[in-house]
Design a protein around this motif. Structure first.
Motif, mmCIF file in Angstrom:
data_model
loop_
_atom_site.group_PDB
_atom_site.id
_atom_site.type_symbol
_atom_site.label_atom_id
_atom_site.label_comp_id
_atom_site.label_asym_id
_atom_site.label_seq_id
_atom_site.Cartn_x
_atom_site.Cartn_y
_atom_site.Cartn_z
ATOM 1 N N ASN A 1 49.706 -13.655 -13.345
ATOM 2 C CA ASN A 1 48.564 -13.846 -14.250
ATOM 3 C C ASN A 1 48.062 -15.278 -14.082
ATOM 4 O O ASN A 1 48.560 -16.205 -14.692
ATOM 5 C CB ASN A 1 48.950 -13.552 -15.696
ATOM 6 N N LEU A 2 47.068 -15.456 -13.242
ATOM 7 C CA LEU A 2 46.589 -16.780 -12.863
ATOM 8 C C LEU A 2 45.509 -17.270 -13.824
ATOM 9 O O LEU A 2 44.491 -16.595 -14.030
ATOM 10 C CB LEU A 2 46.009 -16.741 -11.450
ATOM 11 N N SER A 3 45.715 -18.446 -14.393
ATOM 12 C CA SER A 3 44.695 -19.119 -15.193
ATOM 13 C C SER A 3 44.319 -20.396 -14.462
ATOM 14 O O SER A 3 45.151 -21.294 -14.306
ATOM 15 C CB SER A 3 45.227 -19.445 -16.594
ATOM 16 N N LEU A 4 43.068 -20.471 -13.996
ATOM 17 C CA LEU A 4 42.646 -21.546 -13.104
ATOM 18 C C LEU A 4 41.758 -22.563 -13.808
ATOM 19 O O LEU A 4 41.088 -22.255 -14.797
ATOM 20 C CB LEU A 4 41.915 -20.964 -11.898
ATOM 21 N N SER A 5 41.741 -23.769 -13.261
ATOM 22 C CA SER A 5 40.995 -24.867 -13.863
ATOM 23 C C SER A 5 39.492 -24.663 -13.816
ATOM 24 O O SER A 5 38.750 -25.311 -14.561
ATOM 25 C CB SER A 5 41.364 -26.190 -13.176
ATOM 26 N N ASN A 6 39.006 -23.775 -12.960
ATOM 27 C CA ASN A 6 37.563 -23.494 -12.913
ATOM 28 C C ASN A 6 37.146 -22.437 -13.937
ATOM 29 O O ASN A 6 35.978 -22.050 -14.001
ATOM 30 C CB ASN A 6 37.143 -23.048 -11.512
ATOM 31 N N GLY A 7 38.112 -21.959 -14.730
ATOM 32 C CA GLY A 7 37.831 -20.983 -15.774
ATOM 33 C C GLY A 7 38.108 -19.549 -15.398
ATOM 34 O O GLY A 7 38.150 -18.677 -16.275
ATOM 35 N N ASP A 8 38.312 -19.256 -14.105
ATOM 36 C CA ASP A 8 38.614 -17.887 -13.698
ATOM 37 C C ASP A 8 40.042 -17.511 -14.102
ATOM 38 O O ASP A 8 40.961 -18.342 -14.047
ATOM 39 C CB ASP A 8 38.454 -17.724 -12.190
ATOM 40 N N ALA B 1 55.090 -21.061 -13.222
ATOM 41 C CA ALA B 1 54.783 -21.682 -11.935
ATOM 42 C C ALA B 1 53.455 -22.433 -11.981
ATOM 43 O O ALA B 1 52.572 -22.133 -12.790
ATOM 44 C CB ALA B 1 54.734 -20.611 -10.834
ATOM 45 N N ALA B 2 53.335 -23.413 -11.077
ATOM 46 C CA ALA B 2 52.109 -24.183 -10.910
ATOM 47 C C ALA B 2 51.289 -23.604 -9.768
ATOM 48 O O ALA B 2 51.831 -23.077 -8.798
ATOM 49 C CB ALA B 2 52.452 -25.649 -10.623
ATOM 50 N N VAL B 3 49.977 -23.725 -9.891
ATOM 51 C CA VAL B 3 49.039 -23.220 -8.887
ATOM 52 C C VAL B 3 48.184 -24.373 -8.373
ATOM 53 O O VAL B 3 47.632 -25.148 -9.164
ATOM 54 C CB VAL B 3 48.130 -22.124 -9.473
ATOM 55 N N THR B 4 48.076 -24.492 -7.057
ATOM 56 C CA THR B 4 47.176 -25.449 -6.436
ATOM 57 C C THR B 4 46.475 -24.755 -5.270
ATOM 58 O O THR B 4 46.881 -23.682 -4.838
ATOM 59 C CB THR B 4 47.917 -26.688 -5.903
ATOM 60 N N GLY B 5 45.416 -25.390 -4.751
ATOM 61 C CA GLY B 5 44.753 -24.816 -3.583
ATOM 62 C C GLY B 5 43.255 -24.967 -3.661
ATOM 63 O O GLY B 5 42.722 -25.893 -4.303
ATOM 64 N N THR B 6 42.547 -24.038 -3.016
ATOM 65 C CA THR B 6 41.091 -24.061 -3.011
ATOM 66 C C THR B 6 40.556 -22.707 -3.457
ATOM 67 O O THR B 6 41.168 -21.663 -3.218
ATOM 68 C CB THR B 6 40.529 -24.397 -1.618
ATOM 69 N N TYR B 7 39.386 -22.756 -4.096
ATOM 70 C CA TYR B 7 38.755 -21.549 -4.644
ATOM 71 C C TYR B 7 37.251 -21.773 -4.544
ATOM 72 O O TYR B 7 36.739 -22.782 -5.036
ATOM 73 C CB TYR B 7 39.187 -21.378 -6.104
ATOM 74 N N ASP B 8 36.578 -20.860 -3.879
ATOM 75 C CA ASP B 8 35.153 -21.040 -3.608
ATOM 76 C C ASP B 8 34.917 -22.378 -2.898
ATOM 77 O O ASP B 8 33.956 -23.092 -3.180
ATOM 78 C CB ASP B 8 34.330 -20.965 -4.893
ATOM 79 N N VAL C 1 41.291 -26.527 -6.712
ATOM 80 C CA VAL C 1 41.560 -25.889 -7.993
ATOM 81 C C VAL C 1 43.038 -26.012 -8.299
ATOM 82 O O VAL C 1 43.875 -26.161 -7.397
ATOM 83 C CB VAL C 1 41.111 -24.399 -7.965
ATOM 84 N N ARG C 2 43.370 -25.969 -9.562
ATOM 85 C CA ARG C 2 44.772 -25.950 -9.987
ATOM 86 C C ARG C 2 44.893 -24.948 -11.133
ATOM 87 O O ARG C 2 43.880 -24.442 -11.641
ATOM 88 C CB ARG C 2 45.221 -27.345 -10.436
ATOM 89 N N GLY C 3 46.114 -24.692 -11.545
ATOM 90 C CA GLY C 3 46.280 -23.739 -12.623
ATOM 91 C C GLY C 3 47.730 -23.448 -12.911
ATOM 92 O O GLY C 3 48.639 -24.146 -12.434
ATOM 93 N N THR C 4 47.949 -22.412 -13.713
ATOM 94 C CA THR C 4 49.298 -21.996 -14.099
ATOM 95 C C THR C 4 49.401 -20.482 -13.996
ATOM 96 O O THR C 4 48.402 -19.761 -13.998
ATOM 97 C CB THR C 4 49.614 -22.414 -15.541
ATOM 98 N N THR C 5 50.630 -20.000 -13.926
ATOM 99 C CA THR C 5 50.874 -18.566 -13.871
ATOM 100 C C THR C 5 52.322 -18.287 -14.212
ATOM 101 O O THR C 5 53.154 -19.213 -14.287
ATOM 102 C CB THR C 5 50.547 -17.989 -12.478
ATOM 103 N N TYR C 6 52.633 -17.038 -14.445
ATOM 104 C CA TYR C 6 54.001 -16.538 -14.429
ATOM 105 C C TYR C 6 54.106 -15.542 -13.274
ATOM 106 O O TYR C 6 53.181 -14.759 -13.050
ATOM 107 C CB TYR C 6 54.373 -15.850 -15.741
#
Length: 357
Positions: free
Chosen positions: A242-249, A335-342, A346-351
């Motif tokens: 369940n990804l919650s990203l810094s760009n709001g997606d 878990a932490a999320v990093t990478g690129t989106y569009d 972008v960064r974010g969080t998930t389980y």
């Protein structure tokens, strides 16, 4: 008003059709789901309305239903407390018949800054934990969770203390596969229903080892039900995020395996539009952690790609030991999320949930 991205409904219908045809069933979403789509108008102080045809009612379907198999109420959170970042999980699942089957009640907490982790797992007596009250009404030795789509109270216990929080959903509901229905493992004989409140304002207290701190942050509440194969010994498995990203997606990503492999994502945009997209969820097997309790091995890093969103994401757990050995066994890793989106950082969080690998 929640919008539908151009082509999203067609993508969802095409995916349902392809899954249904693969199992030899009729190529219609309504037949595959075994019910007729309805227009949801769920709203509350913080929830948006939608007239999108869906197979679930986000408010009414929070309630337990004795006619449903394998019901799950699942909440994960990323919050701050006492100057630290914490993740926590509370999960109640009723397997089989709600009155005769077995159930499990799980809680975990992780300090995402230090890697400290604790958990509580219990197997309640058959037929206990749920009531016939409207809304969420779960009572076990380690979880008390009550309320409705407007506001819920959650008290969850671990050996070192308690989480006491108020959960207030707001914004748009995420409907998996765009309708809230999907054939698990791509097979129409396993009709599953899943939706989420991916933005839940979370406030309250966290008490650990006698110290109480105020909690602030966000939760993701996931509700799912539907038949599954009898046991993981039958060869089925899945990974889910369940990804919650810094760009709001906000994104629900599935990888299921049972004779064949299926990968897909449901993407909820900040403006309320929603799409179903091709995705890959690839484990980095060079990062395997082996549980000293069960002997099972779990990846601790993953790569998620969603070509339609130009997304290339790296997912890394905050601590390797986040297995729930007694209620699965399974892995539920903050878990932490990093990478690129569009094409943008972008960064974010998930389980990360891993079952039957």
């Amino acid at each position: 008003m929640r919008k539908t991205t151009a082509g999203a409904a067609a993508v969802a219908a095409a995916l349902i059709t392809s899954f249904t045809l693969a199992s030899g069933g009729p190529a219609t979403a309504t037949t595959a789901a075994g019910s007729t789509a309805v227009s949801s108008t769920t709203s509350g102080p913080g929830l948006a309305q939608t007239d999108l045809p869906v197979f679930v009612d986000p408010a009414a379907d929070l309630s337990a239903n004795p006619d449903r198999a394998n019901q799950s109420w699942y909440v994960t959170a990323q919050v701050t407390a006492g100057g630290h970042r914490y993740g926590f999980l509370a999960h109640f699942v009723s397997l089989g018949d709600a009155k005769q089957g077995r159930s499990s009640s799980s809680v975990s907490i992780i300090n995402e800054d230090t890697g400290w982790y604790t958990k509580s797992e219990i197997i309640p007596p058959a037929g206990t934990g749920l009531s016939d009250k409207q809304g969420v009404d779960i009572h076990t030795a380690n979880i008390t969770w009550t309320g409705d789509a407007r506001e819920m109270k959650l008290r969850a216990k671990v050996p070192e203390g308690t989480i006491d929080v108020t959960l207030r959903p707001r914004g748009n509901v995420l409907y998996n596969m765009g309708t809230g229905y999907f054939p698990m493992f791509g097979d129409a004989k396993y009709p599953n229903y899943e939706y989420a409140f991916p933005t839940v304002d979370t406030s309250g207290t966290l008490t650990l080892n006698g110290r109480t701190d105020k909690v602030r942050g966000q939760s993701w509440l996931d509700r799912q039900w539907g038949p599954l194969p009898s046991s993981t010994a039958s060869g089925h498995s899945w990974a889910w995020m369940n990804l919650s990203l810094s760009n709001g997606d906000q994104i629900s990503v599935w990888n299921t395996k049972y004779g064949k492999e299926n990968n897909w994502a449901t993407v909820l945009k900040l403006d309320g539009s929603q799409t179903v997209a091709e995705a890959t969820l690839t484990p980095d097997d060079s990062t395997l952690w082996t549980s000293p309790t069960t002997g099972k091995s779990y990846p601790t890093r993953w790569k998620v790609t969603i070509p339609g969103e130009h997304a290339k994401l790296n997912v890394t757990v905050y601590a390797k030991d986040q297995e729930l050995p007694n209620t699965g066994p399974r892995y539920e890793g903050s878990a932490a999320v990093t990478g690129t989106y569009d094409h943008r950082p972008v960064r974010g969080t998930t389980y990360i949930e891993v079952i039957g690998r």
